[in-house]
Design a protein around this motif. Sequence first.
Motif, PDB file in Angstrom:
ATOM      1  N   PRO A   1      20.546 -31.891 -34.345  1.00 14.85           N
ATOM      2  CA  PRO A   1      18.987 -30.216 -35.041  1.00 14.85           C
ATOM      3  C   PRO A   1      18.940 -30.388 -36.240  1.00 14.85           C
ATOM      4  O   PRO A   1      20.207 -29.501 -36.714  1.00 14.85           O
ATOM      5  N   LEU A   2      17.932 -30.933 -36.744  1.00 15.00           N
ATOM      6  CA  LEU A   2      17.892 -29.905 -38.657  1.00 15.00           C
ATOM      7  C   LEU A   2      16.767 -28.874 -38.558  1.00 15.00           C
ATOM      8  O   LEU A   2      16.203 -28.456 -37.504  1.00 15.00           O
ATOM      9  N   ILE A   3      17.548 -27.609 -38.735  1.00 15.65           N
ATOM     10  CA  ILE A   3      16.275 -26.416 -38.865  1.00 15.65           C
ATOM     11  C   ILE A   3      16.411 -25.976 -40.319  1.00 15.65           C
ATOM     12  O   ILE A   3      16.706 -26.922 -41.739  1.00 15.65           O
ATOM     13  N   GLY A   4      14.839 -26.189 -41.073  1.00 12.57           N
ATOM     14  CA  GLY A   4      14.917 -25.945 -42.400  1.00 12.57           C
ATOM     15  C   GLY A   4      14.403 -24.017 -42.782  1.00 12.57           C
ATOM     16  O   GLY A   4      13.817 -23.514 -41.879  1.00 12.57           O
ATOM     17  N   VAL A   5      15.518 -23.569 -43.694  1.00 11.61           N
ATOM     18  CA  VAL A   5      15.047 -22.261 -44.085  1.00 11.61           C
ATOM     19  C   VAL A   5      14.932 -21.760 -45.546  1.00 11.61           C
ATOM     20  O   VAL A   5      14.924 -22.616 -46.711  1.00 11.61           O
ATOM     21  N   ASP A   6      13.420 -20.986 -45.465  1.00 10.33           N
ATOM     22  CA  ASP A   6      13.103 -21.139 -46.914  1.00 10.33           C
ATOM     23  C   ASP A   6      14.043 -20.888 -48.388  1.00 10.33           C
ATOM     24  O   ASP A   6      14.750 -19.881 -47.486  1.00 10.33           O
TER      25      ASP A   6
ATOM     26  N   GLN B   1      19.261 -17.765 -35.997  1.00 10.97           N
ATOM     27  CA  GLN B   1      18.225 -17.251 -35.349  1.00 10.97           C
ATOM     28  C   GLN B   1      16.903 -18.700 -34.588  1.00 10.97           C
ATOM     29  O   GLN B   1      16.551 -18.455 -33.456  1.00 10.97           O
ATOM     30  N   ALA B   2      16.729 -19.305 -36.077  1.00 10.53           N
ATOM     31  CA  ALA B   2      16.165 -20.522 -36.113  1.00 10.53           C
ATOM     32  C   ALA B   2      16.745 -21.392 -35.007  1.00 10.53           C
ATOM     33  O   ALA B   2      16.027 -22.063 -33.487  1.00 10.53           O
ATOM     34  N   PHE B   3      18.049 -21.331 -34.797  1.00  6.51           N
ATOM     35  CA  PHE B   3      18.946 -21.619 -33.817  1.00  6.51           C
ATOM     36  C   PHE B   3      18.565 -21.527 -32.143  1.00  6.51           C
ATOM     37  O   PHE B   3      18.165 -22.277 -31.831  1.00  6.51           O
ATOM     38  N   LEU B   4      18.720 -20.446 -31.752  1.00  6.78           N
ATOM     39  CA  LEU B   4      18.746 -20.102 -30.712  1.00  6.78           C
ATOM     40  C   LEU B   4      17.287 -19.683 -30.190  1.00  6.78           C
ATOM     41  O   LEU B   4      16.458 -19.896 -29.218  1.00  6.78           O
ATOM     42  N   ALA B   5      15.781 -20.061 -31.363  1.00  5.75           N
ATOM     43  CA  ALA B   5      14.747 -19.856 -31.154  1.00  5.75           C
ATOM     44  C   ALA B   5      14.305 -21.583 -30.818  1.00  5.75           C
ATOM     45  O   ALA B   5      12.866 -21.585 -30.412  1.00  5.75           O
ATOM     46  N   GLY B   6      14.947 -22.283 -30.840  1.00  7.00           N
ATOM     47  CA  GLY B   6      14.694 -23.853 -30.648  1.00  7.00           C
ATOM     48  C   GLY B   6      13.853 -24.199 -32.068  1.00  7.00           C
ATOM     49  O   GLY B   6      12.721 -25.269 -31.655  1.00  7.00           O
ATOM     50  N   GLU B   7      13.577 -23.457 -32.822  1.00  8.88           N
ATOM     51  CA  GLU B   7      12.915 -23.567 -34.532  1.00  8.88           C
ATOM     52  C   GLU B   7      13.563 -25.277 -35.151  1.00  8.88           C
ATOM     53  O   GLU B   7      14.176 -24.982 -36.039  1.00  8.88           O
ATOM     54  N   PHE B   8      13.816 -26.339 -34.191  1.00 12.02           N
ATOM     55  CA  PHE B   8      13.719 -27.224 -34.983  1.00 12.02           C
ATOM     56  C   PHE B   8      12.617 -28.135 -35.563  1.00 12.02           C
ATOM     57  O   PHE B   8      11.335 -28.130 -35.386  1.00 12.02           O
ATOM     58  N   VAL B   9      13.076 -28.723 -37.390  1.00 14.57           N
ATOM     59  CA  VAL B   9      12.067 -29.967 -37.834  1.00 14.57           C
ATOM     60  C   VAL B   9      11.980 -30.961 -37.461  1.00 14.57           C
ATOM     61  O   VAL B   9      13.182 -31.958 -36.346  1.00 14.57           O
ATOM     62  N   ASP B  10      10.991 -31.771 -37.429  1.00 13.37           N
ATOM     63  CA  ASP B  10      11.114 -33.287 -37.210  1.00 13.37           C
ATOM     64  C   ASP B  10      12.182 -33.765 -38.617  1.00 13.37           C
ATOM     65  O   ASP B  10      11.410 -33.710 -39.371  1.00 13.37           O
ATOM     66  N   VAL B  11      13.163 -35.083 -38.090  1.00 11.50           N
ATOM     67  CA  VAL B  11      14.345 -35.260 -39.394  1.00 11.50           C
ATOM     68  C   VAL B  11      13.216 -36.210 -39.798  1.00 11.50           C
ATOM     69  O   VAL B  11      13.274 -36.674 -41.008  1.00 11.50           O
ATOM     70  N   ALA B  12      11.988 -37.410 -38.973  1.00 17.78           N
ATOM     71  CA  ALA B  12      11.591 -37.781 -39.626  1.00 17.78           C
ATOM     72  C   ALA B  12      10.388 -37.767 -40.118  1.00 17.78           C
ATOM     73  O   ALA B  12      10.709 -38.603 -41.696  1.00 17.78           O
ATOM     74  N   TYR B  13       9.887 -36.737 -40.475  1.00 21.10           N
ATOM     75  CA  TYR B  13       8.762 -36.013 -40.943  1.00 21.10           C
ATOM     76  C   TYR B  13       8.866 -34.918 -41.757  1.00 21.10           C
ATOM     77  O   TYR B  13       8.543 -34.767 -42.646  1.00 21.10           O
ATOM     78  N   PHE B  14       9.827 -34.094 -42.033  1.00 19.31           N
ATOM     79  CA  PHE B  14      10.083 -33.623 -42.819  1.00 19.31           C
ATOM     80  C   PHE B  14      10.481 -33.289 -43.700  1.00 19.31           C
ATOM     81  O   PHE B  14      11.379 -34.556 -44.681  1.00 19.31           O
TER      82      PHE B  14
END
Length: 239
Positions: free
Chosen positions: A92-97, A204-217
């Motif tokens: 999974p991919l996570i995007g962080v500001d 934090q994002a991982f635990l919350a399942g806050e992943f971005v769409d690899v194809a469209y991110f």
Amino acid sequence: MSNHHILQIETATPVCSVALSTNGETIAFRDVNEPNIHASRLTLLISELLEETGLGFKDLAGVAVSKGPGSYTGLRIGVSTAKGLCYATDLPLIGVDTLEGMVAGFKELYPGVCAGYARLYPMIDARRMEVYLAIYDQTLQPVMPVSAVVIDAQSFSTEETDRKIVLFGSGADKLKGLFSDNDEVHVVTGFLNSARFLSHKAYQAFLAGEFVDVAYFEPYYLKEFVTTVPKNLTTNPFA
């Protein structure tokens, strides 16, 4: 508790940086502060980091990438690399500001400085006197969202003396002389961004399942600049 290892990539500024974290704690990192080396060094740094820690992609729980704002070229390289790794490994991919990571890192490195100022202004250099910035309070809660602004000597004028502010990051480095006579504005120079600053937020994002769409991110380039000089940046968010 299972160990969740996350690979982190930070290329939004001139620093090319990768880190590995376990359950939100950085276990290893590489920072290279040289211009225009992201394309040639990023994958090598990742390989070195995995070799150092004895981890492989099969051991990772996810990949986190700094999503911007920042350098167009740097962000494109970092996000493309992260997406490629996720495609190849099904992670999974996570995007962080980027600015959120910066303010977390600054508080970690300069807790004493943060304690003395009401507002924290992470800044990334754009061009001339333009910067990307956001405003956070001492608890790292956002006060003003990410903006692209033009800075002059009056940008942070305020009559509220309890709202002293500190500026840091590549965008702040060029402002030292501009605010040298302003006791309400403290400029910390030499702060360098790093992938290790993403560790807590990425977990934090991982635990919350806050992943971005690899194809469209896509990175947050923030291309549109404010064309007029915004005044009273310390007071407008509280009006």
